[in-house]
Design a protein around this motif. Structure first.
Motif, short mmCIF file in Angstrom:
data_model
loop_
_atom_site.label_atom_id
_atom_site.label_comp_id
_atom_site.label_asym_id
_atom_site.label_seq_id
_atom_site.Cartn_x
_atom_site.Cartn_y
_atom_site.Cartn_z
N ASN A 1 81.97 7.75 46.20
CA ASN A 1 82.55 8.93 45.55
C ASN A 1 81.53 10.01 45.24
O ASN A 1 81.89 11.16 44.99
CB ASN A 1 83.29 8.52 44.27
N LEU B 1 83.04 25.22 49.24
CA LEU B 1 84.12 24.67 48.42
C LEU B 1 84.16 23.16 48.64
O LEU B 1 84.75 22.68 49.58
CB LEU B 1 85.45 25.31 48.79
N TYR B 2 83.50 22.44 47.77
CA TYR B 2 83.32 21.01 47.98
C TYR B 2 84.40 20.17 47.32
O TYR B 2 84.99 20.54 46.32
CB TYR B 2 81.95 20.57 47.43
N LYS B 3 84.59 18.98 47.91
CA LYS B 3 85.44 17.97 47.31
C LYS B 3 84.70 16.65 47.37
O LYS B 3 83.76 16.48 48.15
CB LYS B 3 86.76 17.84 48.08
N THR B 4 85.15 15.69 46.57
CA THR B 4 84.66 14.33 46.67
C THR B 4 85.76 13.49 47.31
O THR B 4 86.93 13.92 47.34
CB THR B 4 84.31 13.75 45.28
N ASP C 1 88.92 13.23 45.48
CA ASP C 1 89.81 14.39 45.43
C ASP C 1 90.80 14.43 46.59
O ASP C 1 91.76 15.20 46.56
CB ASP C 1 88.98 15.69 45.49
N LEU C 2 90.57 13.61 47.59
CA LEU C 2 91.39 13.66 48.80
C LEU C 2 92.60 12.74 48.69
O LEU C 2 92.54 11.66 48.08
CB LEU C 2 90.57 13.23 50.02
N MET D 1 79.79 14.48 48.80
CA MET D 1 80.50 15.75 48.74
C MET D 1 80.96 16.11 50.16
O MET D 1 80.25 15.85 51.13
CB MET D 1 79.61 16.86 48.18
N ASN E 1 82.65 19.22 52.66
CA ASN E 1 82.94 20.65 52.69
C ASN E 1 84.35 20.90 53.23
O ASN E 1 85.09 19.95 53.54
CB ASN E 1 81.87 21.42 53.49
N THR E 2 84.73 22.15 53.35
CA THR E 2 86.11 22.48 53.73
C THR E 2 86.44 22.08 55.16
O THR E 2 87.60 22.03 55.53
CB THR E 2 86.37 23.99 53.56
N GLU F 1 94.44 12.36 54.00
CA GLU F 1 93.23 13.15 54.26
C GLU F 1 92.02 12.23 54.44
O GLU F 1 91.21 12.43 55.35
CB GLU F 1 92.97 14.12 53.11
N ARG F 2 91.91 11.25 53.57
CA ARG F 2 90.79 10.29 53.67
C ARG F 2 90.82 9.57 55.00
O ARG F 2 89.79 9.41 55.65
CB ARG F 2 90.86 9.28 52.52
#
Length: 285
Positions: free
Chosen positions: A173, A150-153, A156-157, A176, A178-179, A161-162
């Motif tokens: 950006n 379940l990836y995010k860029t 997306d954070l 990718m 991961n969780t 979180e970043r």
């Protein structure tokens, strides 16, 4: 082709004591290599050290890269464990002269978990880039287990979180995540370049990865002979026990345990069937 380097650290003590430590170092490595436009072909982080194969246009970039890694992880470790790593975290490099040496050392890096008896199957070790090289030809179920899928860029954070994952670093950006908050290997490893070492053939790659013959490459790196074999518990498990014990008696970290507490802890770990070598590296004896 630019110059190729095998970069590695030396040490007998555990530097990466839990998953957060691995992920922090991994992300800093990914960010620094991208910033310097280094081409990473292989990367593995063990509990006591790391290996990577990197292509660079300028040797000065390699020197800066090594200095950056040592500094950022040194600051992190000092903040978390209240102890200065100093010369306990030494990073060196060797220039790779030709294609045969490149392939041999890349294979050595990717097989490092099995070389140190940490993993039976090289592709199952999640802090090694091996499983990412032929991801499109490995079953989706296996990759899901490895990458959490379940990836995010970075976009997306949320801001907090970043900051928690990357600190003040700017992250492209296109990366990718991961969780677990770890930048995926295929975000910074030049997989196409690495696959070319096996002519893009997954069968050749898997044959080499699972061939015991490749252990002979250890002679090229004669210092890397640590037996990181584990008991029924991983180094992370053992370090967690040590760190919880240290916290329970009110010291800043295990580095400040007195001899009496260390002796008690060692006896307790032995009763749990933890191997002597594993106790020594986790407790820095």
């Amino acid at each position: 082709m630019d110059a190729m380097f095998h970069i590695y650290s030396k040490g007998e003590n555990v530097l990466f004591r839990n998953n957060s430590d691995y992920i922090y170092f991994h992300n800093k490595f990914a960010i620094a290599s991208a910033r310097l436009k280094l081409k990473v072909l292989a990367f593995t982080t063990m509990s006591t050290h790391f290996h990577t194969i990197v292509e660079a246009a300028d040797a000065d970039d390699i020197a800066y890269f090594q200095s950056k890694l040592k500094k950022v992880y040194g600051i992190y470790y000092n903040h978390k464990y209240k102890y200065s790593l100093g010369n306990n975290f030494k990073i060196s490099n060797n220039t790779i002269e030709d294609f045969n040496e490149l392939k041999t050392k890349a294979l050595y890096v990717l097989r490092n978990p099995t070389h140190h008896y940490v993993s039976i199957l090289p592709l199952k070790y999640k802090y090694c880039s091996a499983y990412s090289l032929f991801a499109d030809e490995i079953t989706s179920e296996f990759l899901m287990q490895q990458n959490n899928s379940l990836y995010k860029t970075p976009a997306d954070l949320k801001y907090r979180e970043r900051r928690a994952i990357f600190g003040r670093d700017l992250v492209p950006n296109k990366c990718m995540i991961n969780t677990n908050g770890m930048i995926t290997f295929d975000s910074f490893v030049k997989t196409k370049r690495a696959r070319a070492l096996w002519d893009g053939n997954v069968k050749k790659f898997l044959y080499d990865m699972n061939s015991s013959v490749t252990d002979a490459t250890a002679s090229l790196i004669d210092w890397d002979t640590l037996d990181l074999r584990t008991s029924s518990m991983s180094d992370i498990d053992v370090c967690q026990m040590i760190d919880l014990y240290s916290k329970s008696i009110g010291v800043d970290s295990f580095h400040y345990l007195d001899n009496e507490h260390k002796e008690n802890l060692v006896e307790n770990l032995k009763k749990r069937m933890v191997l002597p070598n594993q106790i020594a590296r986790c407790l820095w004896l």
